[in-house]
Design a protein around this motif. Sequence first.
Motif, mmCIF file in Angstrom:
data_model
loop_
_atom_site.group_PDB
_atom_site.id
_atom_site.type_symbol
_atom_site.label_atom_id
_atom_site.label_comp_id
_atom_site.label_asym_id
_atom_site.label_seq_id
_atom_site.Cartn_x
_atom_site.Cartn_y
_atom_site.Cartn_z
ATOM 1 N N PRO A 178 -22.801 25.266 18.586
ATOM 2 C CA PRO A 178 -21.904 26.345 18.844
ATOM 3 C C PRO A 178 -22.579 27.598 18.863
ATOM 4 O O PRO A 178 -23.854 27.879 18.367
ATOM 5 C CB PRO A 178 -21.208 26.367 17.376
ATOM 6 N N ILE A 179 -22.144 28.733 19.545
ATOM 7 C CA ILE A 179 -22.643 29.934 19.869
ATOM 8 C C ILE A 179 -21.660 30.975 19.308
ATOM 9 O O ILE A 179 -21.459 31.237 18.364
ATOM 10 C CB ILE A 179 -23.192 29.872 21.253
ATOM 11 N N GLY A 180 -20.687 31.573 20.086
ATOM 12 C CA GLY A 180 -19.873 32.564 19.896
ATOM 13 C C GLY A 180 -18.875 31.966 19.129
ATOM 14 O O GLY A 180 -18.473 30.900 19.145
ATOM 15 N N ILE A 181 -18.144 32.952 18.372
ATOM 16 C CA ILE A 181 -17.111 32.647 17.696
ATOM 17 C C ILE A 181 -16.067 33.914 17.696
ATOM 18 O O ILE A 181 -16.659 35.048 17.431
ATOM 19 C CB ILE A 181 -17.535 32.188 16.112
ATOM 20 N N VAL A 226 -25.971 32.003 14.108
ATOM 21 C CA VAL A 226 -26.015 32.714 15.333
ATOM 22 C C VAL A 226 -24.777 33.796 15.376
ATOM 23 O O VAL A 226 -25.255 35.095 15.346
ATOM 24 C CB VAL A 226 -25.419 31.653 16.521
ATOM 25 N N ALA A 227 -23.514 33.345 15.439
ATOM 26 C CA ALA A 227 -22.453 34.490 15.654
ATOM 27 C C ALA A 227 -21.502 34.646 14.313
ATOM 28 O O ALA A 227 -21.258 33.326 13.620
ATOM 29 C CB ALA A 227 -21.791 34.512 16.858
ATOM 30 N N PHE A 228 -21.030 35.618 14.209
ATOM 31 C CA PHE A 228 -19.832 35.923 12.959
ATOM 32 C C PHE A 228 -18.523 36.304 13.342
ATOM 33 O O PHE A 228 -18.279 37.091 14.414
ATOM 34 C CB PHE A 228 -20.586 37.117 12.168
ATOM 35 N N ALA A 229 -17.426 36.000 12.734
ATOM 36 C CA ALA A 229 -16.335 36.415 12.818
ATOM 37 C C ALA A 229 -15.503 36.265 11.548
ATOM 38 O O ALA A 229 -15.992 35.422 10.353
ATOM 39 C CB ALA A 229 -15.383 35.706 13.792
#
Length: 886
Positions: A62-65, A362-365
């Motif tokens: 997984p990358i973007g979130i 990698v990415a946060f949300a």
Amino acid sequence: MATNTITCFTRFRAARWAFVAVLAAVLLVAFRRQGGEGDQPRVLDSRLELTLFAENPDIVTPIGIAIDSLSRIFVLESHTHLPPKDYPHPRGDLIKVFVDSNNDGRPDRTTVFADGLTEGLNLAFSPEGHLYTVTSRAVWTLYDRDGDGVSEERRKVLELTHPASVYAHAALLGITFSPDGWMYVSRGNTGGQAWKLVGTDGSSVSGYGDGGNIVRARPDGSRLEEVATGFWNPMDLKFDATGHLLAADNDPDSRGPNRLVHVVPGGDYGYKSLYGGSGIHPYSAWNGELPGTLPYAAGLGEAPSGLLNASLAALPADYQGQMLSSIWEESRIVRIRLTPNGVSLTGEPEVIVAGGAEFRPVAFAADRNGAIYFTDWVLRDYPNHGKGRIWKLSARPGTTASRPRSPNRAAGPNDGDRPLTELYASLDADQLTTNLQSTDPFRQHAATVAFTKPALRQPLIKATADASPAVRLGALIALHRAGHEPAEPIARRLLSDPDGRVRQRALMWIGQVGMVALKPELERALTAGPVAPALFDTYLETVAHLTPDFVDAFKNRSELYSKSIKRTLPPRFIEKFIGDRTKPADLRALAIRHLKNPAEQGPLLVSLLTTETAAPLRLDAVRALANVSDPTVATQLLRMATNRAEPALVRAEALLALARQPTDVSTGVQTLLNDPNPDVQLEAVRYLRTRLSTADARKLFQPRLASLRTHPDSPMAQQLTLAGTAPGGNAPKRPTSLAAWESVLATGGMPERGRRVFYSVQATCSSCHAIEGRGGDLGPDLSNVGRSKSRTQLIQAILRPSQEISPEWQGWSIRLKNGEEHQGRQIDVGGKEIELYTQAAGFVTFPMKDIQDYGLIKTSLMPEGLESQLTVDDLRDLLAFLQAKK
């Protein structure tokens, strides 16, 4: 020692790699942990807890979130990053939706929102609630108009139309939205290729040889414009709680650290792809070193991949106003405590989550309740590998947490930059002149940008003659930015400015614009006042920039990669400069450092030792002669080393240079073991260690060691011990573990001695690494390593080189069918051949038909056991030298 990551995710030139993926199907397990077991990440803030939300096979690579207003978690699942042969997964990237309706910390339902994407990188929701995704070549809006959880329509709002082919993580990268509705997108440096980004209304931005940049457009893709430039690969960008736009930028090969950048309109952050991947060039900067470029807000660890405004999460109150960043290469998440720094920001990262080799965040949300979710690539392998995780980070039950701020109610995009916004709009020349003299580089920058307005052209020209050097410098930069014509009269005058920085910037203006008519007058910059090394380097680069072939090639974009355009000095330019006795000796000494092949200049360099008396000139000549193998050179170096009338530094450097000569002058060097200068003694022992057998060394050094038994840890005693002399029970004790080495080497050292260690035949550092133009290039340039690496990191890199291998320096091996094996780095795999960069011959091409096998080397190209050839004091000195390289 620099790197990119799996959001950067590499700087390799390879378009395809052949790998065999090892896939694991593991049942989903949910668990909470404050500490960790095995290779699981540990939370270092006791007020927080980490929960595994999902893992493979439910989510892989997984990358973007992004999370919508209903707290549905949208995750970009990569399948097209670098899929290995026979990859058993979808041919396109997916966007999956995870729903935890009963709030038990695990998804109740997982669906596919969209599929068929190629080289997806990031996700974000616009203030209107539409999902946007960034792929390497385009930005898409994905619509779910009927609300069934599946996108039935996608529209391309931005397209990277050029170049035709580019590595995914040097193209379009990150995305965010400001509360007032603008869409901001980051772009990598496209490997130095010409690029063009086009919006839906035909608006466009483009470049060639520039750095990566930040652009903005309306959500429908109209009104596209550049915001800032000078980046390497800005992987993510977010607004903070007060409206500052921040970007996480990965660093070039040799110009660290990775950085958190406060992005302002018109900002230039220093990197230009025209000058290659190292990031080290007189026309390039990384932390505001050059006039007209801006510094970073905070240095980050290797390969920052994602950012999150911590005010959007329900965390303890002291997290308010801070940013979180994932540090992919170091398996960490950090919080960055941002504080005002003039009208900008500064901060220091603090690790709050740390993992092992199988933790790559990698990415946060953040969801509407303030819980943070982030993606985990799991393995360091770049090809799609079938592993993946999603983690949840939140405050522990019972912890007092701040109420999360709604992303659509955050400060406006310019609230934090209001003082700068007012300056940008100013037409008051006096106000702008005052700000050009500010010690705040962001105020200087805003005043410079404002001064580019046509209405202010006459006061701007007048300002180039102001009594203040800061005003003259700012006015020069503004004229350059504005494309002022005619430029030559003003540039010619400023070449003779008494201020060195003004002269340096005038040279850059002349070189970058291509004012060929001023080439005969460039030397004015060297005669108007003191000349720092940076000014001299800029002078030489400007001479090369004004070569007609370069000017024409750059203008016509004759090379696919801008960095491939040759910039060369006129024939024998450096040699003539060095030999010109009408020029100051210190400038001639600086020129020696730019000799491309000292081995061809032996007579010239030796003549400097016999005819010149200036110490700087003689010292640089000695250092250059280290690479000139000749009996005459050896004789001259020995004469200098044994001459006590010479400065001790010159004598020690002469011995260091002698160690690389094929002629054995051991007999002459032995007399220096009793020299009154300790530096000369140390270099004499180092020289003799390379020439004598263990038995001969023992015979020669034993008497000397006997006199040092009362000081067994002295530098000389340590050298004699390594040389093979048996000191009995008084032998200096050496650490036996990494922790012990870190303790012993934590402080101390003499940088000048460390320089000689770096270039010694025992350390072999300079065989692969260069500093300030001297050394090899199989490994990264270390000219600025002290800026990007802590002392502890340097110790670990020297003693455990295979523990963390930066991606662009990953070793590769090729085994040919005839049994030959070749090792190097930066492999490039094509359909018919493989190219490998080797230490001995540079790039070597091997036809595929001759290759039996090829693949990654598990260990670093840097050899283990370096410490066995060096004393403890050698290592301390080496570390002090490297730390000083800033």
